[in-house]
Scaffold this motif. Structure first.
Motif, PDB file in Angstrom:
ATOM      1  N   PRO A 154     -47.127  37.523  98.011  1.00 34.75           N
ATOM      2  CA  PRO A 154     -47.756  38.634  98.713  1.00 34.75           C
ATOM      3  C   PRO A 154     -47.247  39.959  98.137  1.00 34.75           C
ATOM      4  CG  PRO A 154     -46.376  37.321 100.217  1.00 34.75           C
ATOM      5  CD  PRO A 154     -46.274  36.711  98.870  1.00 34.75           C
TER       6      PRO A 154
ATOM      7  N   GLU B 170     -48.207  44.521  97.768  1.00 33.30           N
ATOM      8  CA  GLU B 170     -48.955  45.698  98.192  1.00 33.30           C
ATOM      9  C   GLU B 170     -49.059  46.661  97.014  1.00 33.30           C
ATOM     10  OE1 GLU B 170     -47.452  47.224 101.981  1.00 33.30           O
ATOM     11  OE2 GLU B 170     -46.489  45.291 102.245  1.00 33.30           O
TER      12      GLU B 170
ATOM     13  N   ASP C  51     -47.763  35.838 104.626  1.00 35.92           N
ATOM     14  CA  ASP C  51     -47.346  37.237 104.594  1.00 35.92           C
ATOM     15  C   ASP C  51     -45.930  37.352 104.028  1.00 35.92           C
ATOM     16  OD1 ASP C  51     -45.658  36.485 106.675  1.00 35.92           O
ATOM     17  OD2 ASP C  51     -46.420  37.940 108.089  1.00 35.92           O
ATOM     18  N   LYS C  52     -45.525  38.585 103.751  1.00 38.40           N
ATOM     19  CA  LYS C  52     -44.210  38.821 103.139  1.00 38.40           C
ATOM     20  C   LYS C  52     -43.062  38.331 104.012  1.00 38.40           C
ATOM     21  CE  LYS C  52     -45.048  42.808 100.166  1.00 38.40           C
ATOM     22  NZ  LYS C  52     -44.612  44.186  99.879  1.00 38.40           N
ATOM     23  N   THR C  53     -43.140  38.560 105.313  1.00 37.24           N
ATOM     24  CA  THR C  53     -42.058  38.177 106.210  1.00 37.24           C
ATOM     25  C   THR C  53     -41.832  36.663 106.172  1.00 37.24           C
ATOM     26  OG1 THR C  53     -42.542  40.066 107.624  1.00 37.24           O
ATOM     27  CG2 THR C  53     -41.219  38.294 108.589  1.00 37.24           C
TER      28      THR C  53
END
Length: 186
Positions: free
Chosen positions: A165, A167, A2-4
């Protein structure tokens, strides 16, 4: 991933770089940017002023100024948008609470990017499709939403990745400048 987690891993790797590695990278990035035709022909460039942990933009900005290219730089606003200021190389800089160097000067407005020939933006990573991973506040995604000029992210060579990642609202780039050269998104 994920991005985090991706951001945390990339920032950790950046912190492990030495000062001489950063200086060498900044100088190589500047040479590649200045040799890129869209930049070489530019009359006005938008470019961020790098923080110490980022690939350095100082040599590139100095090169733009030496060629008579007008440089505008971002100023962060409280509503998480960016305004723009013409960069005077002799003007003092202040550092924001986020660690971002900013000049003073007349504000050009949030639409100033419309007059740029190329927009150079920070990134933690860029993938082979042009997806840019930023720090997560969305400043640049909002600022770049209506940009028609080529967008170039600046990253260290190891931050050009097969995939990051992303969106649907994330604005893609057409190029990535690294110390190894310019990567153009096919």
């Amino acid at each position: 991933m994920d991005k985090t987690q991706a951001r945390a891993d990339l920032l950790l790797e950046r912190r492990s770089m030495t000062g001489p590695e950063r200086v060498e990278a900044a100088e190589a990035i500047a040479l590649h940017l200045l040799a890129t035709p869209v930049v070489a022909r530019a009359k006005r460039v938008a470019c961020y002023l790098s923080m110490p942990s980022e690939p350095g933009t100082g040599p590139a900005v100095a090169g733009f100024a030496a060629r008579g290219i007008e440089v505008i730089v971002p100023i962060s606003l409280p509503d998480h948008t960016l305004d723009w200021v013409g960069l005077d190389p002799d003007a003092p800089l202040t550092t924001t609470s986020l660690g971002i160097p900013e000049p003073s000067g007349p504000r050009l407005g949030t639409g100033a990017l419309a007059g740029c020939d190329v927009v150079i933006v920070p990134a933690l990573a860029v993938d082979h499709s042009g997806h840019r991973l930023g720090r997560g506040a969305g400043y640049y995604d909002r600022a770049l939403a209506e940009v028609t000029a080529p967008i170039c992210a600046v990253v260290f060579a190891h931050e050009l990745l097969p995939e990051v990642p992303h969106e649907p609202h994330d604005v893609s780039v057409q190029m990535a400048a690294t110390p190894s050269g310019i990567f153009r998104v096919p």
